[in-house]
Design a protein around this motif. Structure first.
Motif, short mmCIF file in Angstrom:
data_model
loop_
_atom_site.label_atom_id
_atom_site.label_comp_id
_atom_site.label_asym_id
_atom_site.label_seq_id
_atom_site.Cartn_x
_atom_site.Cartn_y
_atom_site.Cartn_z
N ASP A 25 -38.17 49.18 81.60
CA ASP A 25 -36.87 48.92 80.99
C ASP A 25 -36.93 47.77 79.98
N ARG B 184 -30.94 56.71 79.76
CA ARG B 184 -32.22 56.13 80.19
C ARG B 184 -33.02 57.13 81.00
N SER C 282 -28.51 52.36 80.60
CA SER C 282 -27.76 53.06 81.64
C SER C 282 -28.03 54.55 81.60
N GLU D 137 -35.51 47.76 76.24
CA GLU D 137 -34.45 46.84 75.83
C GLU D 137 -34.85 46.01 74.62
N ILE E 259 -27.43 46.68 77.62
CA ILE E 259 -27.66 47.25 78.95
C ILE E 259 -28.20 48.66 78.78
N TYR F 107 -27.08 55.03 86.83
CA TYR F 107 -28.04 53.94 86.68
C TYR F 107 -27.38 52.73 86.02
N ASN F 108 -27.45 51.59 86.68
CA ASN F 108 -26.93 50.31 86.17
C ASN F 108 -25.40 50.31 86.01
N LYS G 196 -20.83 43.27 83.53
CA LYS G 196 -20.92 42.76 82.16
C LYS G 196 -19.59 42.93 81.42
N ASP H 278 -23.15 49.36 88.26
CA ASP H 278 -22.65 48.09 88.78
C ASP H 278 -22.84 46.98 87.76
N LEU H 279 -24.01 46.96 87.14
CA LEU H 279 -24.30 45.95 86.13
C LEU H 279 -23.36 46.09 84.94
N LEU H 280 -23.09 47.33 84.53
CA LEU H 280 -22.20 47.56 83.40
C LEU H 280 -20.80 47.03 83.69
#
Length: 364
Positions: free
Chosen positions: A115, A106, A139, A119, A137, A145-146, A153, A148-150
């Motif tokens: 974003d 990204r 990243s 997406e 997602i 980047y992202n 998920k 934590d979100l990854l």
């Protein structure tokens, strides 16, 4: 029976019998806590890549083996080179296991693009490719980047199952896993990464909890990426390491753009139009008249980098496109893309014969 030992860098089975085969380690180095094969050691310390004998069939067998397990598959695609990172028949090979798609790199796309737009674009492209992910997602392993979100998920969708990470070469798969390792375990033992295509050779096992593992798989070699044709030292020129800075050229018909000596765009017919180029910063773009195009290429060393095996512009394949009435990208796999909005215009792309050239809905 001797316990099987694997290289922490690439996953290859360690052996000390044949120096030319993958996984070789001298016997006096087998007592180390973390063992790197000779290939990974030289890649890590000297930036040298030893060629391997693995084939596409070997990689596909690993995919099919993943399909034999009930698992979560994390499929990493390269946002810079989406078309070059598609694995044909992925859903079939994986036996319809759940797929979580990660759009990596990204950080390479302009920050000005939201974003949510990227997406939505990615979901439409996946649908066209017959891939129905449980989620998508964006990243960046480079920028953490992202991450934590990854992780959230992965935990949400794996349901205590093992997780397998798949993707073609050079999508940043191993770098992303290393970012997760550093971020969550502060581990100094990292899997081997580089800009060389195909540095992971077998499944690398990383514990998630007492009963489950995350596996990094080898990159599937997508032969239509240009990275497989350039000299090793030129990979640093064509693989972007920072945000793309679009460069726009106002072209009249019968004008040409060269992207180094690797590919060429001819604007054959149409009104004066803006051609916005998204290519790595170190790749030089040259503009000339169409009538001078062949001579410019055939002048030795004028355009760099080049494909050593191509001595004449006529040795390249030619792709002809009539542009639709909406904005599109013309993609040269692994090199970059050009955004154009010129209804009815005609262009030609010259590229090495094995390199993929595509027209698609504009990303930006």
């Amino acid at each position: 029976m001797t316990e099987e030992i694997r290289c922490f860098g690439c996953g290859a089975v360690i052996q000390s019998e044949d120096e030319k085969k993958i996984g070789f380690v001298p016997k006096n180095a087998l007592n180390k806590d973390v063992i790197l094969c000779k290939r990974c050691f030289r890649l890590k310390n000297y930036h040298e890549l030893q060629k391997t004998s693995l084939t596409n069939d070997d990689f596909l067998k690993i995919l099919q083996e993943i399909g034999n397990h009930n698992c979560l598959v994390v499929y990493i695609v390269d946002l810079f080179d989406y078309n070059g990172s598609i694995i044909n028949g992925l859903t079939r090979h994986l036996n319809n296991n759940d797929i979580l798609v990660v759009g990596n790199k990204r950080d390479v796309l302009p920050k000005s693009v939201k974003d949510i737009k990227i997406e939505h674009w990615l979901r439409r492209q996946l649908k066209e490719s017959g891939i129905k992910p449980v989620d998508v997602i964006l990243s960046s392993a480079v920028k953490n980047y992202n991450l934590d979100l990854l992780i959230d998920k992965i935990e949400q969708y794996r349901n205590n199952r093992n997780v397998y990470v798949v993707g073609v070469t050079n999508v940043g798969k191993s770098s992303l896993i290393n970012a997760l390792l550093k971020h969550y375990s502060q581990s100094e033992n990292l899997i081997t990464t580089s800009e060389f295509p195909g540095t992971t050779l077998d499944l690398i096992e990383i514990p998630l909890d007492d009963d489950s593992y995350l596996y990094d798989s080898p990159g599937i070699i997508n032969e239509h990426q240009i990275a497989h044709l350039v000299k090793d030292e030129d990979l640093k020129i064509i693989i972007p390491k920072s945000e793309l800075r679009p460069i726009s050229y106002q072209l009249n018909s019968q004008q040409t753009l060269y992207f180094g000596g690797l590919a060429r765009l001819d604007y054959i017919k149409g009104e004066k139009t803006s051609f916005t180029c998204f290519f790595p910063k170190r790749l030089k773009i040259n503009r000339t008249k169409l009538s001078n195009g062949d001579a410019l290429y055939n002048r030795h060393l004028t355009l760099q980098p080049e494909i050593e095996s191509i001595k004449d512009i006529n040795d390249m394949a030619v792709h002809v496109f009539k542009l639709p009435n909406y904005k599109v990208d013309i993609v040269i796999s692994g090199l970059g893309f050009v955004s154009i909005n010129c209804p009815g215009g005609n262009i030609k792309i010259h590229a090495p014969k094995s390199v993929g050239v595509f027209i698609r809905e504009a990303l930006i």
